[in-house]
Design a protein around this motif. Structure first.
Motif, PDB file in Angstrom:
ATOM      1  N   GLY A   2       1.015  -1.352   0.118  1.00  0.00           N
ATOM      2  CA  GLY A   2      -0.438   0.168  -0.047  1.00  0.00           C
ATOM      3  C   GLY A   2       0.898   1.011  -0.186  1.00  0.00           C
ATOM      4  O   GLY A   2       1.317   1.203  -0.142  1.00  0.00           O
ATOM      5  N   ILE A   3       0.166   2.269   0.424  1.00  0.00           N
ATOM      6  CA  ILE A   3       0.963   3.636   0.222  1.00  0.00           C
ATOM      7  C   ILE A   3       1.795   3.804   1.630  1.00  0.00           C
ATOM      8  O   ILE A   3       1.254   3.748   2.834  1.00  0.00           O
ATOM      9  CB  ILE A   3      -0.207   4.985   0.122  1.00  0.00           C
ATOM     10  N   ILE A   4       2.950   4.286   1.052  1.00  0.00           N
ATOM     11  CA  ILE A   4       4.178   4.208   2.487  1.00  0.00           C
ATOM     12  C   ILE A   4       3.655   5.464   2.606  1.00  0.00           C
ATOM     13  O   ILE A   4       3.932   6.661   2.003  1.00  0.00           O
ATOM     14  CB  ILE A   4       5.457   4.506   1.523  1.00  0.00           C
ATOM     15  N   SER A   5       3.597   5.538   3.933  1.00  0.00           N
ATOM     16  CA  SER A   5       3.792   6.877   5.022  1.00  0.00           C
ATOM     17  C   SER A   5       5.360   7.780   4.968  1.00  0.00           C
ATOM     18  O   SER A   5       6.425   7.273   4.000  1.00  0.00           O
ATOM     19  CB  SER A   5       3.604   7.044   6.013  1.00  0.00           C
ATOM     20  N   LEU A   6       5.356   9.485   5.017  1.00  0.00           N
ATOM     21  CA  LEU A   6       6.431   9.999   4.870  1.00  0.00           C
ATOM     22  C   LEU A   6       7.348   9.507   5.532  1.00  0.00           C
ATOM     23  O   LEU A   6       7.978   9.679   4.986  1.00  0.00           O
ATOM     24  CB  LEU A   6       6.072  11.339   4.961  1.00  0.00           C
ATOM     25  N   GLU A   7       6.991   9.086   7.092  1.00  0.00           N
ATOM     26  CA  GLU A   7       7.835   8.861   7.682  1.00  0.00           C
ATOM     27  C   GLU A   7       8.334   7.606   7.777  1.00  0.00           C
ATOM     28  O   GLU A   7       9.955   7.657   7.938  1.00  0.00           O
ATOM     29  CB  GLU A   7       6.442   8.508   9.284  1.00  0.00           C
ATOM     30  N   LYS A   8       7.705   6.560   6.614  1.00  0.00           N
ATOM     31  CA  LYS A   8       8.542   5.729   6.949  1.00  0.00           C
ATOM     32  C   LYS A   8       9.784   5.100   5.037  1.00  0.00           C
ATOM     33  O   LYS A   8      10.744   4.932   5.348  1.00  0.00           O
ATOM     34  CB  LYS A   8       7.236   4.323   6.101  1.00  0.00           C
ATOM     35  N   SER A   9       9.151   6.368   4.532  1.00  0.00           N
ATOM     36  CA  SER A   9       9.815   6.579   3.423  1.00  0.00           C
ATOM     37  C   SER A   9      11.076   7.515   4.171  1.00  0.00           C
ATOM     38  O   SER A   9      12.405   7.303   3.542  1.00  0.00           O
ATOM     39  CB  SER A   9       9.478   7.926   2.593  1.00  0.00           C
ATOM     40  N   ASN A  10      11.223   8.081   5.074  1.00  0.00           N
ATOM     41  CA  ASN A  10      12.062   8.952   5.690  1.00  0.00           C
ATOM     42  C   ASN A  10      13.115   8.216   6.070  1.00  0.00           C
ATOM     43  O   ASN A  10      13.901   8.188   6.238  1.00  0.00           O
ATOM     44  CB  ASN A  10      12.528   9.817   6.538  1.00  0.00           C
ATOM     45  N   HIS A  11      12.370   6.777   6.733  1.00  0.00           N
ATOM     46  CA  HIS A  11      13.375   6.232   8.055  1.00  0.00           C
ATOM     47  C   HIS A  11      14.002   4.918   6.798  1.00  0.00           C
ATOM     48  O   HIS A  11      15.141   4.370   7.381  1.00  0.00           O
ATOM     49  CB  HIS A  11      12.777   4.979   8.944  1.00  0.00           C
ATOM     50  N   LEU A  12      13.672   4.729   5.736  1.00  0.00           N
ATOM     51  CA  LEU A  12      13.959   3.691   4.753  1.00  0.00           C
ATOM     52  C   LEU A  12      14.812   4.312   4.180  1.00  0.00           C
ATOM     53  O   LEU A  12      16.089   4.012   3.784  1.00  0.00           O
ATOM     54  CB  LEU A  12      12.836   3.716   3.730  1.00  0.00           C
ATOM     55  N   TYR A  13      14.537   5.645   3.397  1.00  0.00           N
ATOM     56  CA  TYR A  13      16.182   6.579   2.740  1.00  0.00           C
ATOM     57  C   TYR A  13      17.241   6.880   3.747  1.00  0.00           C
ATOM     58  O   TYR A  13      18.169   6.453   2.953  1.00  0.00           O
ATOM     59  CB  TYR A  13      15.278   7.932   2.339  1.00  0.00           C
ATOM     60  N   TRP A  14      16.969   6.922   5.237  1.00  0.00           N
ATOM     61  CA  TRP A  14      18.102   7.189   6.128  1.00  0.00           C
ATOM     62  C   TRP A  14      18.717   5.793   6.061  1.00  0.00           C
ATOM     63  O   TRP A  14      19.877   6.056   6.079  1.00  0.00           O
ATOM     64  CB  TRP A  14      17.730   8.452   7.106  1.00  0.00           C
ATOM     65  N   LEU A  15      18.225   4.742   6.128  1.00  0.00           N
ATOM     66  CA  LEU A  15      18.799   3.392   6.733  1.00  0.00           C
ATOM     67  C   LEU A  15      19.708   3.106   5.139  1.00  0.00           C
ATOM     68  O   LEU A  15      20.928   3.045   5.389  1.00  0.00           O
ATOM     69  CB  LEU A  15      17.525   2.030   6.242  1.00  0.00           C
ATOM     70  N   GLY A  16      19.540   3.816   4.081  1.00  0.00           N
ATOM     71  CA  GLY A  16      20.680   3.793   2.737  1.00  0.00           C
ATOM     72  C   GLY A  16      21.308   4.772   2.681  1.00  0.00           C
ATOM     73  O   GLY A  16      22.444   4.080   2.893  1.00  0.00           O
ATOM     74  N   ARG A  17      20.988   5.942   3.094  1.00  0.00           N
ATOM     75  CA  ARG A  17      22.176   7.061   3.455  1.00  0.00           C
ATOM     76  C   ARG A  17      22.948   6.902   4.684  1.00  0.00           C
ATOM     77  O   ARG A  17      24.732   6.214   4.160  1.00  0.00           O
ATOM     78  CB  ARG A  17      21.233   8.238   3.532  1.00  0.00           C
ATOM     79  N   TYR A  18      22.798   5.550   5.962  1.00  0.00           N
ATOM     80  CA  TYR A  18      24.153   5.665   6.516  1.00  0.00           C
ATOM     81  C   TYR A  18      24.282   4.171   7.024  1.00  0.00           C
ATOM     82  O   TYR A  18      25.646   5.052   7.077  1.00  0.00           O
ATOM     83  CB  TYR A  18      22.778   5.709   8.136  1.00  0.00           C
ATOM     84  N   SER A  19      23.085   3.223   6.419  1.00  0.00           N
ATOM     85  CA  SER A  19      24.357   2.264   5.900  1.00  0.00           C
ATOM     86  C   SER A  19      25.927   2.490   4.862  1.00  0.00           C
ATOM     87  O   SER A  19      26.939   1.999   5.291  1.00  0.00           O
ATOM     88  CB  SER A  19      23.925   1.353   5.530  1.00  0.00           C
TER      89      SER A  19
END
Length: 221
Positions: A2-19
């Motif tokens: 389903g639709i991904i919330s902005l909060e979840k998108s941010n967590h996923l995005y920063w998980l990618g960046r920090y790793s």
């Protein structure tokens, strides 16, 4: 999913960046380590300058320990891995416990290395755990949108670091192409004007450091 919330998108995005930040900075450290040991007292300063890190270390011995392990230093490898782990924990139901486990393993290796006599083998183990983490993302994350958001973060971070660290044209082009591929498939509301400025700089072959602010503001939070 389903639709991904902005909060979840941010967590996923920063998980990618920090790793990715932990991964690439470890590789950079490992490449410079021998030079630092060969009585080159200034080698660590070049890393700090390229990465825009304030030189709070004072000497190469302090840099080797604190840049790797100091949890109070926001630029340390440990801090970046810890932030990756925090974002992975929040998104455990999306990325799987297995993927989270590899990020935690990488952090555990850093904890062990801090207590023991440090050697480069510790850092290689962290790199291996991060490789395994991304393998799990491809195998366990069913949502292509979630995978693409994480990889947007991964390749934006990689491109940022490669520009700062003066990687060759081929490496930069590959990171840029992968970033575009993931952005187009992420279904996120990214900043097309900033992306256009980044693309123009690549097409013109100019000073890519000038477009770092635009690169880091492509993904809308």
């Amino acid at each position: 999913m389903g639709i991904i919330s902005l909060e979840k998108s941010n967590h996923l995005y920063w998980l990618g960046r920090y790793s990715e930040r932990a991964f690439t900075t470890i590789r950079t450290f490992m490449e410079a380590y021998d030079t630092m040991l060969d009585n080159d007292a200034e080698a660590y300063k070049q890393i700090c300058a390229k990465l825009s890190i304030p030189d709070v270390y004072g000497c190469k011995e302090s840099f080797i320990i604190n840049y790797l392990f100091d949890e109070t230093d926001p630029n340390s490898v440990y801090s970046n891995l810890s932030r990756a782990c925090d974002n992975a924990s929040v998104m455990r139901d999306v990325i799987s416990s297995t993927a989270l486990g590899y990020v935690q393993l990488a952090l555990d290796v850093m904890e062990d290395a801090k207590r023991e006599t440090f050697c480069l083998l510790h850092l290689q183990e962290v790199l291996d755990d991060l490789y395994a983490f991304w393998g799990c993302i491809d195998d366990y994350v069913e949502s292509s949108e979630c995978r693409n958001i994480m990889k947007c973060g991964r390749y934006i971070e990689r491109l940022d670091l490669y520009i700062r660290l003066d990687y060759d044209t081929n490496a930069l082009s590959l990171a840029y192409t992968r970033m575009l591929y993931r952005l187009e498939r992420s279904r996120c509301d990214y900043d097309k004007q900033n992306l256009a400025m980044v693309s123009s700089a690549f097409d013109a072959g100019g000073n890519l450091r000038q477009i770092l602010p635009q690169l880091n503001n492509i993904f809308r939070e």
